[in-house]
Design an enzyme around this catalytic site. Structure first.
Site, PDB file in Angstrom:
ATOM      1  N   PRO A 165      -2.977 -75.699   4.735  1.00  0.00           N
ATOM      2  CG  PRO A 165      -1.568 -74.071   3.880  1.00  0.00           C
ATOM      3  CD  PRO A 165      -2.854 -74.792   3.592  1.00  0.00           C
ATOM      4  CG  ASN A 166       1.043 -74.399   8.734  1.00  0.00           C
ATOM      5  OD1 ASN A 166       1.932 -75.205   8.977  1.00  0.00           O
ATOM      6  ND2 ASN A 166       1.200 -73.410   7.886  1.00  0.00           N
ATOM      7  NE  ARG A 202      -0.974 -72.192  12.456  1.00  0.00           N
ATOM      8  CZ  ARG A 202      -1.728 -71.827  11.433  1.00  0.00           C
ATOM      9  NH1 ARG A 202      -2.832 -72.481  11.157  1.00  0.00           N
ATOM     10  NH2 ARG A 202      -1.377 -70.820  10.690  1.00  0.00           N
ATOM     11  CE1 TYR A 214      -5.378 -69.324  13.029  1.00  0.00           C
ATOM     12  CE2 TYR A 214      -3.166 -69.703  13.877  1.00  0.00           C
ATOM     13  CZ  TYR A 214      -4.013 -69.128  12.954  1.00  0.00           C
ATOM     14  OH  TYR A 214      -3.498 -68.342  11.956  1.00  0.00           O
ATOM     15  CG  ASN A 274      -9.410 -72.471   7.547  1.00  0.00           C
ATOM     16  OD1 ASN A 274      -8.663 -71.716   6.929  1.00  0.00           O
ATOM     17  ND2 ASN A 274      -9.418 -72.545   8.872  1.00  0.00           N
ATOM     18  CB  ALA A 283      -0.921 -69.365   4.658  1.00  0.00           C
ATOM     19  CD  GLU A 299     -12.739 -66.965   2.530  1.00  0.00           C
ATOM     20  OE1 GLU A 299     -13.490 -66.364   1.726  1.00  0.00           O
ATOM     21  OE2 GLU A 299     -11.595 -66.562   2.815  1.00  0.00           O
ATOM     22  CG  HIS A 305     -10.569 -67.550   7.388  1.00  0.00           C
ATOM     23  ND1 HIS A 305      -9.482 -68.186   6.832  1.00  0.00           N
ATOM     24  CD2 HIS A 305     -11.236 -66.973   6.356  1.00  0.00           C
ATOM     25  CE1 HIS A 305      -9.491 -67.993   5.527  1.00  0.00           C
ATOM     26  NE2 HIS A 305     -10.544 -67.259   5.207  1.00  0.00           N
ATOM     27  NE  ARG A 308      -4.207 -63.603  12.918  1.00  0.00           N
ATOM     28  CZ  ARG A 308      -3.802 -64.831  12.573  1.00  0.00           C
ATOM     29  NH1 ARG A 308      -4.656 -65.708  12.078  1.00  0.00           N
ATOM     30  NH2 ARG A 308      -2.539 -65.178  12.745  1.00  0.00           N
TER      31      ARG A 308
HETATM   32  C1  DQA Z   1      -6.680 -69.118   9.075  1.00  0.00           C
HETATM   33  C2  DQA Z   1      -6.183 -67.673   8.901  1.00  0.00           C
HETATM   34  C3  DQA Z   1      -5.012 -67.625   7.925  1.00  0.00           C
HETATM   35  O1  DQA Z   1      -4.555 -66.294   7.768  1.00  0.00           O
HETATM   36  C4  DQA Z   1      -3.859 -68.468   8.443  1.00  0.00           C
HETATM   37  O2  DQA Z   1      -2.803 -68.479   7.522  1.00  0.00           O
HETATM   38  C5  DQA Z   1      -4.290 -69.852   8.799  1.00  0.00           C
HETATM   39  C6  DQA Z   1      -5.559 -70.043   9.484  1.00  0.00           C
HETATM   40  C7  DQA Z   1      -7.772 -69.206  10.157  1.00  0.00           C
HETATM   41  O3  DQA Z   1      -8.444 -70.241  10.205  1.00  0.00           O
HETATM   42  O4  DQA Z   1      -7.946 -68.288  10.959  1.00  0.00           O
HETATM   43  O5  DQA Z   1      -3.544 -70.802   8.593  1.00  0.00           O
HETATM   44  O6  DQA Z   1      -7.242 -69.546   7.847  1.00  0.00           O
END
Ligand code: DQA
Length: 152
Positions: free
Chosen positions: A14-15, A22, A27, A78, A81, A102, A104, A111
């Site tokens: 998501p997102n 964003r 990011y 990735n 959240a 994984e 990020h 964070r």
């Molecule tokens: C994320 C880190 C997560 O905590 C966050 O909710 C994201 C992006 C990252 O790529 O840094 O949506 O996965």
């Protein structure tokens, strides 16, 4: 098809479709299309095929991970959240029985405390965090070596 010749699935949660717009201070300014293009170029260099998929929906991510069991050789994920909340994604990754890395973009350990725990990590060979989109490329490099070493 030999397992190693199947595409690597690169999965974004998501997102991540909002990348570029964003919170660019966290990011970066690259869009998800930029990340996909960089992954495709790196995969070509490494001799890997890739499938690229993003969803904002937990169930859609679970469905795609279930398909990966037969359709893909490995997973780069990735989960956004859902990393910090989703037992369903963890269960799907375990059921897929594939190598998982994984990724990020941000350093989740630098964070908020709620980002420090990852369910996904329980299913992952390794985790790359804090290196921006380059993390996806490092994940592909690690998988290329691992898949080449896998028994035929
Ligand atoms: C994320 C880190 C997560 O905590 C966050 O909710 C994201 C992006 C990252 O790529 O840094 O949506 O996965």
């Amino acid at each position: 098809m030999a397992a190693q010749n199947k595409p690597v699935l690169i999965l974004n949660g998501p997102n991540l479709n909002m990348l570029g717009k964003r919170q660019p201070e966290i990011y970066g300014r690259e869009t998800l299309a930029d990340v996909e293009a960089a992954c495709r170029a790196e995969a070509t260099r490494l001799g890997l095929a890739v499938d690229f998929f993003q969803s904002n929906h937990e169930g859609a991510l679970v469905d795609r991970i279930q398909q990966a069991r037969d359709a893909n050789s490995a997973i780069v994920i990735n989960a956004g959240a859902y990393t910090h909340t989703s037992v369903a994604i963890l269960d799907a990754l375990n059921a897929a029985e594939l190598p998982v890395i994984e990724v990020h973009l941000s350093n989740i350990h630098r964070r908020e405390p709620f980002r420090h725990h990852s369910y996904v990590s329980q299913a992952a060979l390794g985790m790359i965090a804090g290196l921006g989109s380059q993390g996806y490329l490092f994940a592909l490099q690690a998988l290329a070596r691992r898949l080449a070493d896998a028994p035929q």
